[in-house]
Every structure is written in C-alpha cells, then in structure tokens.
Design a protein around this motif. Structure first.
Motif, short mmCIF file in Angstrom:
data_model
loop_
_atom_site.label_atom_id
_atom_site.label_comp_id
_atom_site.label_asym_id
_atom_site.label_seq_id
_atom_site.Cartn_x
_atom_site.Cartn_y
_atom_site.Cartn_z
N LYS A 5 0.81 -1.29 0.04
CA LYS A 5 -0.07 -0.06 -0.04
C LYS A 5 0.95 1.24 0.06
O LYS A 5 0.49 2.28 -0.75
N MET A 6 1.84 1.23 0.65
CA MET A 6 2.81 2.28 0.90
C MET A 6 3.34 2.72 -0.52
O MET A 6 3.62 3.83 -0.83
N GLU A 7 3.84 1.58 -1.08
CA GLU A 7 4.63 1.62 -2.50
C GLU A 7 3.57 2.28 -3.35
O GLU A 7 3.94 3.07 -4.36
N LEU A 48 2.52 14.55 -8.95
CA LEU A 48 3.61 15.57 -9.06
C LEU A 48 4.11 15.75 -10.22
O LEU A 48 4.26 16.98 -10.73
N THR A 49 4.37 14.80 -10.92
CA THR A 49 5.13 14.71 -12.13
C THR A 49 3.90 15.44 -13.28
O THR A 49 4.24 16.12 -14.17
N SER A 50 2.70 14.92 -13.30
CA SER A 50 1.63 15.61 -14.13
C SER A 50 1.22 16.93 -13.67
O SER A 50 1.39 17.65 -14.86
N ALA A 107 3.87 5.70 -5.20
CA ALA A 107 3.98 5.81 -7.00
C ALA A 107 2.92 7.24 -7.42
O ALA A 107 3.18 7.58 -8.17
N GLU A 108 1.91 6.93 -6.95
CA GLU A 108 0.63 7.64 -7.07
C GLU A 108 1.07 9.12 -6.82
O GLU A 108 0.67 10.06 -7.78
N THR A 109 1.60 9.37 -5.94
CA THR A 109 2.07 10.74 -5.48
C THR A 109 3.06 11.32 -6.52
O THR A 109 2.74 12.48 -6.80
#
Length: 118
Positions: A72-74, A84-86, A78-80
């Motif tokens: 879940k943490m990974e 941020l990249t988008s 990855a979602e965060t």
C-alpha cells in the motif's frame, strides 16, 4: 529383662516402621508436588500459546499484514510521484511564460523620488 528387651525391640521396630512410613509419605508428597508443577507448567504454556494466537489474530485484523502495508505504501508513493509529475508538466509552461514576461518586459520609468534639476 527379656520383657524389657522385647519392649525395646518393639519400640525400635515401631520407630523404624514410622520412619519408613514418613520416608514413603515424603516420596509421595514429592511426586505429587512434581506432578502438580508439571501440570501447572503445561497449563501455563497452553494458556500462553492461546493468548499469543489471539493477539496475532487481533494484530492482523487491526494492522493488516506487513506485506500488505508495504505494498500500500509503495502504491501511494508511486501515485503521489505520478500526480506531482503531471502537475509539473501541466504548470511548467505557464509558469515559465510568467517568469519570462516579468523579467523581460521592462517598462522604464523615472523613480518618483527623482528630482529634476532645473
């Protein structure tokens, strides 16, 4: 004298029988004590294992498994990073335009405190 010696012999024999009975009672008591201690130890171990099993079940229910938490943490990380990249790519061009317009578009003006010498 014979009756006295017979009486003494009987007393000695009675004393020996009493001593033997006392020794046997001590052995029986020791065996029962050892058996009670073993039973108590077994009962304590059984109770401890039962409580540890209940604790692990509650811990798993409340916290989930460690592998599950790690996954879940990974996933959240990855979602965060993706968000941020988008956001960076979406706002980069407009931010650069604002920055360049602020730096490059200069309107020269005379400072209000400047006194013109006449």
């Amino acid at each position: 004298m014979t009756s006295q010696s017979q009486g003494i012999q009987q007393l000695l024999q009675a004393e020996k029988r009493a001593k033997d009975k006392l020794e046997e009672a001590k052995k029986i008591f020791g065996n029962k004590l050892r058996q009670a201690k073993e039973e108590a130890t077994a009962e304590i171990d059984h109770y401890r294992l039962q409580r540890e099993k209940e604790f692990r079940n509650k811990q798993t229910n409340v916290m989930g498994s460690q592998g599950n938490l790690s996954a879940k943490m990974e996933e959240q990380t990855a979602e965060t990073i993706q968000n941020l990249t988008s956001s960076y790519h979406k706002n980069m061009e407009s931010t650069m335009k604002k920055l360049l317009s602020t730096i490059c578009d200069i309107n020269p003006e005379v400072h209000p405190n400047f006194r013109h010498a006449v």
